[in-house]
Write an enzyme that holds these catalytic residues in place. Structure first.
Site, PDB file in Angstrom:
ATOM      1  N   VAL A  40      46.546   9.578   2.862  1.00 20.93           N
ATOM      2  CA  VAL A  40      47.682   8.692   3.112  1.00 20.93           C
ATOM      3  C   VAL A  40      47.413   7.304   2.524  1.00 20.93           C
ATOM      4  CG1 VAL A  40      49.106   7.601   4.886  1.00 20.93           C
ATOM      5  CG2 VAL A  40      48.352   9.971   5.183  1.00 20.93           C
ATOM      6  N   ASP A  41      48.296   6.844   1.660  1.00 13.29           N
ATOM      7  CA  ASP A  41      48.208   5.521   1.029  1.00 13.29           C
ATOM      8  C   ASP A  41      46.918   5.331   0.241  1.00 13.29           C
ATOM      9  OD1 ASP A  41      50.683   4.825   2.127  1.00 13.29           O
ATOM     10  OD2 ASP A  41      49.758   4.060   3.956  1.00 13.29           O
TER      11      ASP A  41
END
Length: 291
Positions: free
Chosen positions: A234-235
């Site tokens: 994530v990210d």
């Protein structure tokens, strides 16, 4: 770069990308410049070096004979030098984009406006959302709106519907316009290099869904946004574009920071879309090469 499907345009515009050992880059340039395809006022050649790797991007207009000659010369060059990878993409069709959004609509609105004005770089094929609040706005632009419930107990079914849309609409690029759902690793892998997100902070500083709250708690005076490829982490995907906005002492809440950062989100994502649609991004480990 986004691999664009074969088009039917009459211009015969193409984009050539090559990755090769940096020591062979000069010879590579001589090879492509010596062909009929990469000559004339409409031909453009750019190179970059990063460590032991060299990168070349060429944009040109050519007929079938000149293109075939270029491909033959590249095949000979590749056979004579190790670790040379090249592709030629037909580039006279605008890439097709599937936009994903949730309840926040400022990024979607910006993309719709750029699409209507013809400056997005690609063509929005459809908009998918796990909410229906933007349906009327999308349809007002004469675009397809698809609502898919993204329930925790059936995320796999939702992702199957997403992939079905990618196939049905011949999508080249999937764009997350503040789509507030975590995608599975298998979906990220299937769309690797073709799925883009905008994060509301200057990564890697503040990740997750409450970046402005984290930034406010730390007393930051510079907020921004990061457009990056989507990966299973994530990210954590490779960064393409970052935009920063200074904020003054009056930004006394996370909401004030968010308001200051919205323009950065819109601009960062739009620029990343433009670069990808123009074939100006070449994946390279965690640090893409951008022309």
């Amino acid at each position: 770069m986004v691999a664009i499907r074969e088009g039917r345009g009459v211009s015969g515009r193409h984009v050539l990308t090559v990755v090769a050992p940096s020591a062979t880059l000069a010879g590579l340039v001589r090879t492509v410049v010596g062909t009929d395809a990469l000559v004339g006022p409409e031909a453009e050649i750019e190179t970059q070096v990063r460590g032991s790797s060299g990168f070349l991007r060429g944009e040109f207009v050519a007929g079938s004979e000149a293109l075939a000659a270029l491909e033959r010369d590249l095949a000979v060059f590749s056979a004579a030098h190790r670790a040379v990878r090249w592709t030629v993409h037909r580039h006279d069709r605008r890439p097709r984009i599937l936009v994903l959004c949730s309840q926040q609509g400022h990024v979607l609105t910006h993309l719709l406006s750029r699409h209507e004005d013809g400056v997005l770089g690609g063509e929005i094929a459809a908009v998918l959302s796990n909410h229906d609040r933007h349906a009327a706005k999308v349809r007002a632009h004469a675009l397809k709106f698809v609502h898919i419930g993204w329930w925790a107990q059936d995320k796999q079914a939702a992702e199957r519907e997403l992939l079905a849309l990618v196939r049905e609409y011949q999508v080249d690029l999937v764009v997350l316009a503040r789509f507030m759902q975590v995608l599975s690793g298998s979906l990220c892998d299937e769309l690797a290099g073709r799925i883009l997100n905008v994060h509301h902070s200057l990564l890697p500083a503040f990740v997750g869904g409450r970046a402005y709250h984290q930034a406010h708690d730390r007393g930051v005076r510079l907020v921004g946004a990061t457009a990056h490829f989507v990966t299973a982490g994530v990210d954590e995907g490779p960064i393409l574009v970052q935009k920063a906005v200074p904020v003054g002492p009056g930004a006394s809440s996370p909401g004030a920071l968010a308001e200051a950062g919205r323009d950065a989100e819109m601009l960062a994502l739009a620029e990343a879309i433009r670069l990808l649609c123009a074939g100006r991004v070449m994946p390279h480990r965690d640090h893409p090469v951008i022309f």
